[in-house]
Design an enzyme around this catalytic site. Structure first.
Site, PDB file in Angstrom:
ATOM      1  N   ARG A 162      -9.463   9.720  -0.402  1.00 27.27           N
ATOM      2  CA  ARG A 162      -9.040   9.184   0.907  1.00 27.27           C
ATOM      3  C   ARG A 162      -8.816  10.313   1.927  1.00 27.27           C
ATOM      4  O   ARG A 162      -7.918  10.241   2.765  1.00 27.27           O
ATOM      5  CB  ARG A 162      -7.765   8.340   0.791  1.00 27.27           C
ATOM      6  CG  ARG A 162      -7.902   7.112  -0.093  1.00 27.27           C
ATOM      7  CD  ARG A 162      -8.900   6.118   0.489  1.00 27.27           C
ATOM      8  NE  ARG A 162      -8.840   4.833  -0.193  1.00 27.27           N
ATOM      9  CZ  ARG A 162      -9.550   4.502  -1.281  1.00 27.27           C
ATOM     10  NH1 ARG A 162     -10.413   5.360  -1.806  1.00 27.27           N
ATOM     11  NH2 ARG A 162      -9.427   3.310  -1.827  1.00 27.27           N
ATOM     12  N   SER A 236      -5.001  -1.324   1.254  1.00 29.77           N
ATOM     13  CA  SER A 236      -3.913  -0.543   0.639  1.00 29.77           C
ATOM     14  C   SER A 236      -3.125   0.161   1.736  1.00 29.77           C
ATOM     15  O   SER A 236      -3.715   0.903   2.529  1.00 29.77           O
ATOM     16  CB  SER A 236      -4.480   0.518  -0.303  1.00 29.77           C
ATOM     17  OG  SER A 236      -5.241  -0.074  -1.322  1.00 29.77           O
ATOM     18  N   GLU A 332      -1.658   5.371   3.562  1.00 32.52           N
ATOM     19  CA  GLU A 332      -3.105   5.513   3.758  1.00 32.52           C
ATOM     20  C   GLU A 332      -3.486   5.078   5.169  1.00 32.52           C
ATOM     21  O   GLU A 332      -4.392   5.615   5.793  1.00 32.52           O
ATOM     22  CB  GLU A 332      -3.860   4.653   2.731  1.00 32.52           C
ATOM     23  CG  GLU A 332      -5.361   4.822   2.848  1.00 32.52           C
ATOM     24  CD  GLU A 332      -6.150   3.696   2.196  1.00 32.52           C
ATOM     25  OE1 GLU A 332      -6.175   3.628   0.970  1.00 32.52           O
ATOM     26  OE2 GLU A 332      -6.763   2.902   2.932  1.00 32.52           O
TER      27      GLU A 332
HETATM   28  P1  FAD Z   1     -10.513   1.891  12.155  1.00 33.46           P
HETATM   29  O1  FAD Z   1      -9.341   1.207  11.540  1.00 33.46           O
HETATM   30  O2  FAD Z   1     -11.018   1.370  13.442  1.00 33.46           O
HETATM   31  O3  FAD Z   1     -10.177   3.429  12.307  1.00 33.46           O
HETATM   32  C1  FAD Z   1      -9.607   4.162  11.244  1.00 33.46           C
HETATM   33  C2  FAD Z   1      -9.412   5.626  11.696  1.00 33.46           C
HETATM   34  O4  FAD Z   1     -10.670   6.253  11.887  1.00 33.46           O
HETATM   35  C3  FAD Z   1      -8.687   5.733  13.054  1.00 33.46           C
HETATM   36  O5  FAD Z   1      -7.900   6.902  12.997  1.00 33.46           O
HETATM   37  C4  FAD Z   1      -9.820   5.879  14.054  1.00 33.46           C
HETATM   38  O6  FAD Z   1      -9.421   6.592  15.205  1.00 33.46           O
HETATM   39  C5  FAD Z   1     -10.845   6.677  13.238  1.00 33.46           C
HETATM   40  N1  FAD Z   1     -12.234   6.372  13.589  1.00 33.46           N
HETATM   41  C6  FAD Z   1     -12.871   5.187  13.435  1.00 33.46           C
HETATM   42  N2  FAD Z   1     -14.154   5.304  13.782  1.00 33.46           N
HETATM   43  C7  FAD Z   1     -14.342   6.579  14.191  1.00 33.46           C
HETATM   44  C8  FAD Z   1     -15.465   7.312  14.681  1.00 33.46           C
HETATM   45  N3  FAD Z   1     -16.663   6.763  14.820  1.00 33.46           N
HETATM   46  N4  FAD Z   1     -15.283   8.617  15.000  1.00 33.46           N
HETATM   47  C9  FAD Z   1     -14.083   9.201  14.862  1.00 33.46           C
HETATM   48  N5  FAD Z   1     -12.989   8.562  14.400  1.00 33.46           N
HETATM   49  C10 FAD Z   1     -13.122   7.261  14.064  1.00 33.46           C
HETATM   50  N6  FAD Z   1     -10.609   1.306   2.314  1.00 33.46           N
HETATM   51  C11 FAD Z   1     -11.131   1.878   1.215  1.00 33.46           C
HETATM   52  O7  FAD Z   1     -11.368   3.094   1.183  1.00 33.46           O
HETATM   53  N7  FAD Z   1     -11.409   1.144   0.105  1.00 33.46           N
HETATM   54  C12 FAD Z   1     -11.176  -0.176   0.039  1.00 33.46           C
HETATM   55  O8  FAD Z   1     -11.431  -0.788  -0.992  1.00 33.46           O
HETATM   56  C13 FAD Z   1     -10.624  -0.817   1.180  1.00 33.46           C
HETATM   57  N8  FAD Z   1     -10.352  -2.132   1.162  1.00 33.46           N
HETATM   58  C14 FAD Z   1      -9.812  -2.739   2.258  1.00 33.46           C
HETATM   59  C15 FAD Z   1      -9.549  -4.100   2.204  1.00 33.46           C
HETATM   60  C16 FAD Z   1      -9.014  -4.756   3.309  1.00 33.46           C
HETATM   61  C17 FAD Z   1      -8.743  -6.251   3.237  1.00 33.46           C
HETATM   62  C18 FAD Z   1      -8.751  -4.027   4.489  1.00 33.46           C
HETATM   63  C19 FAD Z   1      -8.217  -4.735   5.704  1.00 33.46           C
HETATM   64  C20 FAD Z   1      -8.992  -2.665   4.546  1.00 33.46           C
HETATM   65  C21 FAD Z   1      -9.519  -2.007   3.426  1.00 33.46           C
HETATM   66  N9  FAD Z   1      -9.792  -0.622   3.418  1.00 33.46           N
HETATM   67  C22 FAD Z   1     -10.351  -0.025   2.317  1.00 33.46           C
HETATM   68  C23 FAD Z   1      -9.479   0.203   4.598  1.00 33.46           C
HETATM   69  C24 FAD Z   1     -10.579   0.178   5.672  1.00 33.46           C
HETATM   70  O9  FAD Z   1     -11.459  -0.889   5.467  1.00 33.46           O
HETATM   71  C25 FAD Z   1     -11.365   1.471   5.703  1.00 33.46           C
HETATM   72  O10 FAD Z   1     -10.518   2.569   5.913  1.00 33.46           O
HETATM   73  C26 FAD Z   1     -12.450   1.459   6.783  1.00 33.46           C
HETATM   74  O11 FAD Z   1     -13.304   2.563   6.628  1.00 33.46           O
HETATM   75  C27 FAD Z   1     -11.866   1.484   8.195  1.00 33.46           C
HETATM   76  O12 FAD Z   1     -12.924   1.278   9.103  1.00 33.46           O
HETATM   77  P2  FAD Z   1     -12.667   0.835  10.609  1.00 33.46           P
HETATM   78  O13 FAD Z   1     -13.948   0.928  11.325  1.00 33.46           O
HETATM   79  O14 FAD Z   1     -11.981  -0.466  10.635  1.00 33.46           O
HETATM   80  O15 FAD Z   1     -11.689   1.981  11.090  1.00 33.46           O
HETATM   81  N1  EPU Z   2      -1.286  -2.929 -10.144  1.00 29.56           N
HETATM   82  C1  EPU Z   2      -0.087  -3.523 -10.459  1.00 29.56           C
HETATM   83  N2  EPU Z   2       0.482  -4.339  -9.528  1.00 29.56           N
HETATM   84  C2  EPU Z   2      -0.095  -4.615  -8.346  1.00 29.56           C
HETATM   85  C3  EPU Z   2      -1.317  -3.982  -8.009  1.00 29.56           C
HETATM   86  C4  EPU Z   2      -1.900  -3.143  -8.935  1.00 29.56           C
HETATM   87  O1  EPU Z   2       0.477  -3.306 -11.534  1.00 29.56           O
HETATM   88  O2  EPU Z   2       0.481  -5.380  -7.579  1.00 29.56           O
HETATM   89  C5  EPU Z   2      -1.965  -2.092 -11.147  1.00 29.56           C
HETATM   90  C6  EPU Z   2      -3.167  -2.839 -11.749  1.00 29.56           C
HETATM   91  O3  EPU Z   2      -2.792  -3.644 -12.826  1.00 29.56           O
HETATM   92  C7  EPU Z   2      -4.061  -1.715 -12.183  1.00 29.56           C
HETATM   93  C8  EPU Z   2      -3.762  -0.628 -11.161  1.00 29.56           C
HETATM   94  O4  EPU Z   2      -2.519  -0.947 -10.548  1.00 29.56           O
HETATM   95  O5  EPU Z   2      -3.666  -1.233 -13.452  1.00 29.56           O
HETATM   96  C9  EPU Z   2      -4.865  -0.487 -10.103  1.00 29.56           C
HETATM   97  O6  EPU Z   2      -4.987  -1.695  -9.379  1.00 29.56           O
HETATM   98  P1  EPU Z   2      -6.324  -2.105  -8.586  1.00 29.56           P
HETATM   99  O7  EPU Z   2      -7.498  -2.000  -9.507  1.00 29.56           O
HETATM  100  O8  EPU Z   2      -6.071  -3.390  -7.911  1.00 29.56           O
HETATM  101  O9  EPU Z   2      -6.517  -0.956  -7.537  1.00 29.56           O
HETATM  102  P2  EPU Z   2      -5.510  -0.142  -6.617  1.00 29.56           P
HETATM  103  O10 EPU Z   2      -5.267   1.190  -7.237  1.00 29.56           O
HETATM  104  O11 EPU Z   2      -4.315  -0.954  -6.291  1.00 29.56           O
HETATM  105  C10 EPU Z   2      -7.430   1.035  -5.329  1.00 29.56           C
HETATM  106  C11 EPU Z   2      -7.773   1.337  -3.913  1.00 29.56           C
HETATM  107  C12 EPU Z   2      -8.394   0.135  -3.239  1.00 29.56           C
HETATM  108  C13 EPU Z   2      -9.659  -0.241  -3.978  1.00 29.56           C
HETATM  109  C14 EPU Z   2      -9.283  -0.554  -5.430  1.00 29.56           C
HETATM  110  C15 EPU Z   2     -10.485  -0.839  -6.284  1.00 29.56           C
HETATM  111  C16 EPU Z   2      -6.251   3.051  -3.129  1.00 29.56           C
HETATM  112  C17 EPU Z   2      -5.089   3.383  -2.284  1.00 29.56           C
HETATM  113  N3  EPU Z   2      -6.596   1.776  -3.187  1.00 29.56           N
HETATM  114  O12 EPU Z   2      -6.411   0.050  -5.320  1.00 29.56           O
HETATM  115  O13 EPU Z   2      -8.732   0.483  -1.902  1.00 29.56           O
HETATM  116  O14 EPU Z   2     -10.291  -1.356  -3.412  1.00 29.56           O
HETATM  117  O15 EPU Z   2      -8.598   0.592  -6.010  1.00 29.56           O
HETATM  118  O16 EPU Z   2     -11.156   0.348  -6.552  1.00 29.56           O
HETATM  119  O17 EPU Z   2      -6.847   3.940  -3.725  1.00 29.56           O
HETATM  120  C18 EPU Z   2      -7.909   0.547   0.318  1.00 29.56           C
HETATM  121  O18 EPU Z   2      -8.073   1.758   0.271  1.00 29.56           O
HETATM  122  O19 EPU Z   2      -7.511  -0.054   1.359  1.00 29.56           O
HETATM  123  C19 EPU Z   2      -8.208  -0.249  -0.864  1.00 29.56           C
HETATM  124  C20 EPU Z   2      -8.048  -1.571  -0.915  1.00 29.56           C
END
Ligand code: FAD
Ligand code: EPU
Length: 336
Positions: A162, A236, A332
């Site tokens: 991240r 997250s 994050e």
């Molecule tokens: P924004 O929220 O619009 O911006 C994020 C940051 O980046 C801000 O600081 C902004 O200024 C900067 N920025 C954006 N675009 C640019 C650009 N072109 N140039 C310079 N700076 C820029 N993240 C994960 O890593 N893994 C996941 O599994 C994951 N799951 C998610 C699930 C949900 C339901 C949600 C709501 C979010 C999740 N995220 C996850 C977080 C998010 O989706 C990512 O961080 C995504 O890349 C953000 O993209 P955005 O365009 O919405 O960025």
């Molecule tokens: N867990 C719990 N309780 C909860 C949630 C999770 O005990 O309420 C435990 C699960 O049982 C498992 C472990 O935590 O053993 C990991 O859980 P999960 O697989 O759901 O993933 P996570 O670590 O909670 C991360 C990323 C997610 C990404 C998933 C899948 C970060 C901060 N988050 O979540 O990214 O989608 O793995 O790879 O690394 C995001 O960055 O916004 C995001 C959603």
């Protein structure tokens, strides 16, 4: 065109009210240049993509530029490798599906992550055993101090968990314009993340394709993570902490069921979701916000939460985890 005093509630997945002094969109580098030329030097600037990783705790007294740079191009083919360049304003999931439909492997585990292509390198998005650094080739970014366009290779982005150079030493210095990924016609599936195999089995798939893996990831994500269209959130809220092996050894003797992912000989990553759940926060509702009932790592806006309320909830969680486990959680989500 610049508009003033804009409500941006619907530009973010948290759906939290905040006003922005000046707001504009740009869909070409030329337009970006023109907008920047009008900005007073002292006025703060923020680039917005899909707004899925930001929390506004106050109004933004500056210029917000929403990136709408589009584009999708296969730039080169070398053997099985195919280089695909996408505009930073492209929707991430649509981009992933487009590459899968072209039978190009590499991004399937990263299906259904909200947001834009341009934000993907910011925090090296990751999920289900893959991070973009695994297939990232290069990006082009507009350097705000000089107006030059610079190219960054994978190594120059200094990707980490991240993390990237754009969140650290080059914070607020670049606007990412486009990103090129090195995908492959020869698929190397990564189904090591336990739940993927279980899901594929449940779907009755024996010899999975990249499309099957994508579908499995979509199914898992949809069952666990709240849909921002229904419940405001930013995924997250905290990073999974990487802790010292000594602290881990102490904790695991007290909590033998603590999940863990060894990073190297000295450090171990532990899931923040587990720590938060173990501290009794999972499913808690505090005022207009709370901790998601299925995923303790996700904070929710139940409709009318203010950014300050959500931030305060996150502070209380950080304190509780520090007191119980001696671990300091890091957010994050980008706080404005
Ligand atoms: P924004 O929220 O619009 O911006 C994020 C940051 O980046 C801000 O600081 C902004 O200024 C900067 N920025 C954006 N675009 C640019 C650009 N072109 N140039 C310079 N700076 C820029 N993240 C994960 O890593 N893994 C996941 O599994 C994951 N799951 C998610 C699930 C949900 C339901 C949600 C709501 C979010 C999740 N995220 C996850 C977080 C998010 O989706 C990512 O961080 C995504 O890349 C953000 O993209 P955005 O365009 O919405 O960025
Ligand atoms: N867990 C719990 N309780 C909860 C949630 C999770 O005990 O309420 C435990 C699960 O049982 C498992 C472990 O935590 O053993 C990991 O859980 P999960 O697989 O759901 O993933 P996570 O670590 O909670 C991360 C990323 C997610 C990404 C998933 C899948 C970060 C901060 N988050 O979540 O990214 O989608 O793995 O790879 O690394 C995001 O960055 O916004 C995001 C959603």
């Amino acid at each position: 065109m610049i508009t003033t005093d804009v409500q941006i509630k619907h530009y973010t997945t948290f759906g939290i009210s905040a006003k922005v002094k000046q707001f504009a969109t740009f869909s070409s580098v030329e337009e970006l240049r023109q907008l920047l030329a009008k900005k007073p030097v002292e006025m703060p600037l923020m680039i917005l993509g899909g707004g899925s990783n930001v929390l506004f705790t106050q109004d933004f007294d500056g210029l917000m530029l929403k990136n709408e740079l589009l584009g999708f191009e296969i730039t080169e083919k070398i053997g099985d490798d195919v280089f695909v360049k996408a505009g930073a304003g492209e929707n991430w999931h649509s981009f992933v599906i487009r590459t899968i439909n072209l039978n190009l492997g590499g991004l399937e585990n990263l299906s259904l992550i909200p947001g834009s292509v341009g934000a993907s390198p910011m925090q090296n998005i990751g999920a289900y055993g893959r991070e973009i650094k695994d297939v990232f080739h290069s990006l082009e970014a507009y350097h705000l101090p000089t107006g030059e366009v610079h190219t960054f290779t994978n190594q120059q982005c200094e990707f980490g968990y991240r993390e990237s150079v754009f969140k650290r030493k080059f914070k607020n210095q670049y606007v990412i314009l486009n990103v090129t990924y090195k995908l492959s016609k020869k698929h190397q599936l990564n189904t090591s993340y336990g739940a993927i195999n279980e899901q594929l089995e449940a779907m009755g798939v024996e010899n999975p394709t990249i499309k099957d893996v994508s579908n499995a990831v979509i199914a898992i994500r949809s069952s666990k993570l709240p849909n921002p269209k229904e419940l405001g959130n930013a995924g997250s809220f905290f990073k999974n902490p990487v802790i010292d092996k000594k602290l881990y050894d102490n904790l695991v003797s007290e909590y033998p069921d603590m999940p863990n992912y060894p990073v190297n000989a000295e450090t171990v990553k532990v899931p923040a979701g587990w720590l938060i759940e173990k501290s009794g926060w999972k499913g808690k509702v505090v005022g207009n916000c709370g901790v998601h009932k299925n995923q303790a790592l996700v904070l929710i806006n139940y409709g009318n939460a203010s950014g300050k309320e959500v931030f305060e909830l996150s502070e209380n969680i950080i304190q509780a985890i520090q007191t119980k486990f001696g671990i300091v959680l890091e957010r994050e989500v980008n706080i404005v």
